[in-house]
Structure formats: C-alpha cells, structure tokens
Design an enzyme around this catalytic site. Structure first.
Site, PDB file in Angstrom:
ATOM      1  N   HIS A 115      -7.908  -1.753  -4.585  1.00  0.00           N
ATOM      2  CA  HIS A 115      -7.668  -0.334  -4.339  1.00  0.00           C
ATOM      3  C   HIS A 115      -6.803  -0.206  -3.108  1.00  0.00           C
ATOM      4  CE1 HIS A 115     -10.371   1.318  -7.329  1.00  0.00           C
ATOM      5  NE2 HIS A 115     -11.260   0.411  -6.993  1.00  0.00           N
ATOM      6  N   CYS A 157      -2.862   1.286  -6.395  1.00  0.00           N
ATOM      7  CA  CYS A 157      -2.267   2.618  -6.291  1.00  0.00           C
ATOM      8  C   CYS A 157      -1.298   2.630  -5.116  1.00  0.00           C
ATOM      9  CB  CYS A 157      -3.358   3.665  -6.006  1.00  0.00           C
ATOM     10  SG  CYS A 157      -4.713   3.596  -7.182  1.00  0.00           S
TER      11      CYS A 157
END
EC number: 2.6.1.-
Lengths: 343, 435
Positions: A115, A157
């Site tokens: 992440h 991301c």
C-alpha cells in the site's frame, strides 16, 4: 518485496511470489534473489487451502511450493532492513542469503508491492519509506558501485511518486499508477475469499510467461503492458536516467540470468601462465624471513614489568610553602615559647 | 570523660573496619546518596591516575577536588581507609572538645543572667543544670561516629569526611575564642566547598560575644573587630588559593571546583533539589534558575543573624543545616554533621512539636532511596519522578526538623524572660506561635 501483512493483503504476497517464480524460471538462482514477504499467507490460519498461494482464480496457478526461499519474513521486513540490504550496511553476523552481494557489473531488479501513497510506501502498517529515502539509498548504491543498471518496478497506489526523486544514473523505473490514481486489484476468488492479484502485476506476469531465456523482447514492450483499458490506472515509466535506449535493453537483462556462453574446441594450457605470474614477483621486495609471532610482542618485558613509579611529584615550592604556613599558624596560636621545646 | 570517648571511638573504628572488609563496601561506594560528583572516591583515584600520566586532572569533567586534596592523597592513597577513619575520629574529638567548652560558656552565661535577674521567677525547670549537661559532649561524639550516615560516608571513602573535619575544627577554634585559627579553618572550609562562607556570620557573632563587644551598627569596636576578622579570613583564603596555584602551576582548578559548584553542570541524581529541576528545564532558563537556587543558600544568613544574634551557636547549627539541605551536591555525610549537634539542644525536647513525624519521614525516606533507585534504574518500572519525590520528602523532613528546633529554641527563650505561664491581657491562658 511485499510490504503488507494481514490476510486481506493476500494479493501483495501473490504478486511478489509470481514475480519471484518468473525470475527463477528465467534462470536467476535463489542465491541471487532477496525475497521479503511481510506475512505468511500459505500457512495463514484463514487460508482454506493451506500451503498454497494462488495467483489466478479458480486456483490455476500455485506460486508457492517447495522451492520458495523467503529471506526476510514477517516482522523482519522493515524499512531499516530493506535499506540495509540495498546499501550493504549489514551487521557482520548476517548470513549470505540475506545480503545483496552485488558489484558494479550487476544488473539489479527491484520489485516492490504493497500500500502506498504520494511519495511513500507503507511497511507493515506501522512505518513508511519515502521516495527521498529510496532515491538516497540508490545513490549510496551507485557511489559504492553496487549496481551496473537498476530496474525498479512498483505496484502500489500512486506508485509513480516513488520514482520521481531518483537522481542516480542507470536507473529505469516502472510504476502501476500515476500520482492521484489507485492501482486496482484484479479478481477475487470466491473459494479463498480475497483478491488474488493486482491488475498491473497480473498483466506483467502474463507478459513474462511468454519470455524465455533466449527471447529478444525489449523494454519498450514492457512499457506497453497493461494499458488503461485493462488496468484502469495509467502505468508510468521513467527512463531519463538510463544511459542505453530502452529499445536496446532486453527483458532478460533484468529478469533472467542469461550468460553468454561460447563453446570452443581448443585446449588452453594454464601452467605457462602460472609460472609467468610467479616470476614477476621481485625477490628483493620479500622479507628475508617472515617475522615470528612471538617476536612481535615483547613478552619477556611484559611479564617482568615492575609496577609503574609515580611520575608526578608535587613541586618543591608548594611543599615548602604549605609547611611553612602550617608552622606559622601553629606558632601563632601557641606562642613562640614552645619553639625551644620543639628544638 | 576520656574513657567513654575512647570506648566510643573504638566501637566506631571497629564498625567501619568491619564494613570495609565486607562486600557492602563496593555497594555503598556506588550509591548516589553517599558519593556525589564533588566528593566521590572514584574520581579522586581517577584524578591522581591522570596526574601520573602527565595530564592535568582538571582537563576533563571528572575531577572536582581542590589541589590540597591532590597533595594529601598523593602520598596517602594506599592508606585511604585509615585516613578516612582517622578523619572521622578527629572530627568526633574536635566536636567533643568544642561542645565541652560550649557547655561551660552556656552555663556561665546562664549564671550571669540569673544573677542579673533577667529570668522570670517560675522558670526553674527550664534552666539547664550541669548534671544533665555532663554527658552532652559524649553524646555528640556518639551521634557523629555511630550515625549510619557517617558510617556509610566513611565506607564509601567520600571526601565529605574531610570537609566535615575542617568544619569541626573551625567550630572548635571559634568556641575556644581564637579568631586567627577560626579564620584559617573557615578559609580552608570555604576553599574546600564554597558554602561554609555563610558560617562567617555566626563565627563573627560568637567571637564578638566572647569579647563582650555589643553588636550595634554604630559601635566602632564592632566594626574594628569585624574588619580584623574579615581581613584575617580573606587573607588566609587568598594565601591558600595562591598556594594551590603552585601545585600544578595553573589556575585550572578554579573553574573546575568553584565553577562546578556554582553552575551545577552535572545532573546525576542525588539527595538534593537541583538535579531534577535542571534536567527538566529549558536551556535558556537554566542560568536564571541556577542563580536563584544559589542565592537561596546564602539568603538566610542575614535574617537569621538579625534574629539569632544573641545565640550564635544555634545560628551556626541552623546555618549548617541550611547548607546541607540547599547545597548543590549534598550527600548524607553533610547531614551527619549537623545531626551531631542535636544532643546540644536536647533540653528543647519538651517544646518540639513534630519530632515523631519527622523521624519517621527521615527514616522511611532513607530506606526508600535505594528501593526507588532500583525500581527506576534497574527494574525500569518507575521513573525519575519517584526518586525525586523521595528526595523532596526527605528534604521537607529536614527543613521541618530545623524549623521545629528553631521554634522550640525561640519559645524557650521567650518563656525564660516572660515566665512559663503566659496569660493574655484578660487573664486566659495564651499560646506562643511562630509567625
């Protein structure tokens, strides 16, 4: 490197293991791979199919197996350990499998997933590595001559933010999404209950499955993998620091261990060269006889050393002054008449 | 009285020798309550070792003793234990002789005041008799020698014992009336640690009383004597400091000793009040608060001098107590010195109000010091606040002790002149309070 733990981040482990499998298939041995997994999905109590990690739905491809060598596992996957592996500042007790034993002729592939956000990548839900730290680590590697060329792939991301700050030469970077975009996962498996892979890595894997050690596919083809129609996010890449043209860079330069082997039928005699090397050694530079160990330490002297004499003595003037004062005080209090008793 | 004193001395020496040979010696020597950065034995040894290596011992921040201590221990370092035992014995003997003379003075003064009819008629029970005062010097020597604080300080070989002995000799010289010796010893005591400077006032008052010079600001003889005493004191101080210069041929010792005492850079925990404050303080306030804390030590001299000018020995006692409570690096050795004087005021017992609570507080805190130190440093389950709480409580106990004795002393003086049964104007019974 997989930086996420917990069962719902199954896909990051699957990503990393898939790339690991491809790289091994193309010839890189375990001794040249540092695999960091932040959690154990294969033996996770929530895994309905223990000892397996699937990368395709309907359980088609098990990327776990007997020959997976995880170098940094569970809580050992920290920012500090990652940077230490990269820069080589490792305590002397670290085993070889946990070290990056690269030199200035090595091409290094770094794949990270987890992440992330704008400028950082989250490790283990408790700390993060920033793009500045990463760029500085790569610079350290460059200055220490730890790589020839480096390929950096990141699937998180806003992954493009992680390669924005690189400034060292010979680095090529790919990311799964631009700043402001999220990388999305590919497909859930209803039998296991979580998403199995991320889209970008899934399509990279499909691409890699067609590579074999002799293929001439170059980097430009890798840049075309996962267009926006399939990936929803826009993959990015950065080649300005790289000296060669990506057109000329083979995929197997980074993903595989391809040696140039030339088969020859001649025989080479090695004795001649060894003798030549020895005669080059000038005799007059050698010591006439090597120093014996015992003579380097004056053992006899040390054993029979007397305790050191005190080197410092108070100056004579001081002692004189002090005792003169004491005698003066004594006679002032008790009177001069005692002097004749003293003498 | 010599035989019981010799017996006490022998007992004390035995206790100390036994402790030196036991394993407790090492444990006690490391306790921060007993050894402070100013007087720890480890640092003396380190300084002398540096000197043998050819380096000035003041070049680092380890050694904060005066050059005379260097000279003393340069020759006596192998006999260190003997030196400290002899020092303690000398201190006790000096206190014994001092209090013996002091009792004679007190008795004489009492007789004079009775003959002058200064006392109220019904205070017969408050007057001290030679019978009860007979054993006081022995009790003082006993209190000093067998006080656990003194024993611990001696076993730890802390140079506080030497400071105490110089102050004891100063008190002996003052009580004997020799202004010259008193000035010399006071200069030595100030040279050793800066704070006995405040003992100048009680010594001056005592000597003036002895010479029957009234303390009036307009009186010429008062100023003459004060100037004489002050000049004797200052000259001896200057001579001693200049002599110390010639030991190492440098003035390094002045910032190392006096700069260290005044600016308190080392914040190792001890039983004092400075370390915690300065550990928690921001840098730019520390100068201001160092000044405030140091002024606090010297500040009580003038008000006490005004109040206690008729009673300089009590003033000396209170001043010693204030020095040991408020100095920058106190240790239990300093406390032992003023506690040795408590038997002298044992006739005040009936007026002391808090003595039970105080003794409980002091004893409990002394036992809790090592416990909370262990919890903080070794077990890790406490922090510095716990240790400082005990330090604070201990110092509060000491301050209450001093103020209790102060109250009792003043109350007795009031009763002596005004009679035991005080009545208000309308005839009901009155009670004295200290405002």
């Amino acid at each position: 490197v997989c930086t996420s733990r917990f069962w719902f981040n199954y896909r990051h482990v699957a990503n990393t293991l898939s790339v690991y499998r491809s790289v091994k298939r193309l010839g890189i041995p375990d001794s040249h791979i540092v695999l960091m997994l932040a959690d154990d999905m294969a033996c996770n109590p929530r895994n309905p199919k223990p000892a397996t990690v699937f990368s395709h739905k309907n359980m088609e491809l098990n990327v776990y197996g007997d020959d997976v060598e995880v170098d940094y596992r569970s809580y050992e996957v920290t920012v500090e350990n990652f940077l230490r592996v990269l820069t080589g500042r490792i305590p002397p007790s670290t085993p070889r499998s946990k070290r990056l034993l690269s030199d200035d002729r090595s091409n290094i592939l770094i794949y990270m997933t987890g992440h992330g956000g704008n400028g950082f990548l989250k490790f283990q839900d408790s700390e993060e590595i920033t793009n500045v730290e990463l760029a500085d680590a790569f610079e350290q590697m460059w200055q220490k001559r730890r790589y020839n060329e480096l390929l950096f792939i990141i699937d998180t991301c806003q992954g493009a933010s992680m390669y924005e700050r690189f400034y060292s030469p010979n680095i090529m970077a790919l990311a799964s999404s631009q700043v402001g975009e999220d990388s999305l996962s590919h497909q859930p498996d209803l039998g296991i209950g979580v998403h199995l892979m991320d889209r970008y890595t899934f399509y990279v894997l499909e691409f890699l499955e067609e590579i074999h050690p002799a293929s001439q596919t170059n980097m430009n083809d890798l840049f075309q993998v996962c267009p926006k129609s399939l990936c929803v996010s826009t993959p990015g890449h950065r080649t300005d620091l790289f000296q060669r043209d990506p057109q000329n860079v083979l995929i197997t330069d980074f993903f595989g261990s391809v040696r140039k082997v030339e088969i020859t039928t001649e025989t080479l005699s090695l004795d001649r060269d060894v003798a030549a090397v020895e005669s080059k050694f000038p005799d007059e530079e050698l010591a006439t006889e090597p120093l014996k160990y015992a003579e380097q330490l004056p053992v006899a002297q040390i054993i029979h050393q007397k305790p050191k004499q005190k080197d410092w003595h108070p100056p004579g003037g001081f002692i004189l002054g002090l005792w003169a004062l004491i005698i003066m005080v004594f006679f002032k209090t008790y009177g001069i008449k005692h002097m004749k008793h003293v003498f | 009285m010599a035989a019981p004193l010799v017996l006490v001395v022998l007992a004390a020496v035995t206790v100390r020798a036994a402790l030196y040979r036991s394993s407790l010696a090492v444990f006690i020597a490391e306790r921060v309550e007993v050894a402070s950065p100013l007087n720890a034995w480890k640092r003396v040894v380190e300084g002398l070792a540096l000197l043998d290596l050819g380096v000035s011992p003041y070049s680092g921040a380890i050694f904060h003793e005066t050059p005379l201590i260097i000279y003393l221990f340069h020759f006596l370092i192998e006999y260190a234990e003997l030196v400290f035992m002899i020092t303690d014995v000398l201190t006790a003997v000096a206190l014994y002789l001092a209090i013996q003379d002091f009792n004679k003075v007190v008795f004489k003064k009492q007789k004079l005041l009775i003959e002058l009819d200064k006392y109220a008629p019904d205070v017969a029970e408050l007057i001290q008799t030679p019978m009860e005062m007979h054993y006081i010097p022995l009790k003082v020597a006993l209190f000093y020698l067998l006080n656990p604080y003194t024993v611990m300080s001696c076993v730890a070989k802390s140079t506080c014992a030497i400071n105490n002995s110089v102050i004891a000799f100063f008190i002996l010289a003052t009580i004997k009336g020799s202004a010259f010796l008193s000035a010399v010893f006071l200069a030595l005591a100030t040279y050793q640690s800066l704070y006995p400077l405040t003992l100048f006032a009680p010594a001056l008052l005592y000597l003036l009383q002895r010479q029957f010079i009234p303390v009036k600001l307009k009186s010429k003889s008062f100023w003459l004597y004060t100037m004489q005493y002050a000049s004797l004191y200052l000259c001896s101080l200057v001579v001693i400091i200049c002599l110390s210069f010639f030991l190492l041929n440098s003035w390094d010792f002045i910032p190392s000793v006096y700069g260290f005492i005044l600016s308190v850079p080392d914040l190792t925990p001890n039983i004092g009040l400075f370390w915690y404050f300065f550990a928690e303080m921001f840098e730019h306030f520390s100068l201001f608060f160092v000044c405030v804390f140091q002024i606090n030590v010297f500040f009580y001299t003038i008000p006490l001098a005004i109040k206690l000018k008729e009673h300089p020995m009590f003033f000396m006692f209170v001043q010693l107590a204030i020095i040991s409570i408020f100095k920058s690096y106190p240790t239990v050795g300093d406390i032992a010195l003023y506690m040795a004087f408590l038997p002298v005021w044992s006739h005040l017992y009936r007026f002391l109000r808090n003595i039970f609570i105080l003794s409980c507080v002091l004893i409990f805190c002394s036992f809790l010091f090592p416990v909370l130190w262990h919890l903080w440093i070794y077990a890790g389950s406490a922090n510095s606040n716990f240790y400082y709480a005990i330090t604070l409580t201990f110092n509060i106990g000491q301050i209450l002790l001093v103020s209790d004795y102060f109250y009792a002393f003043l109350r007795r003086e009031y009763y002596l002149t005004h009679g035991l049964h005080l009545t208000r104007q309308d005839g009901t019974e009155a009670m004295l309070v200290l405002k």
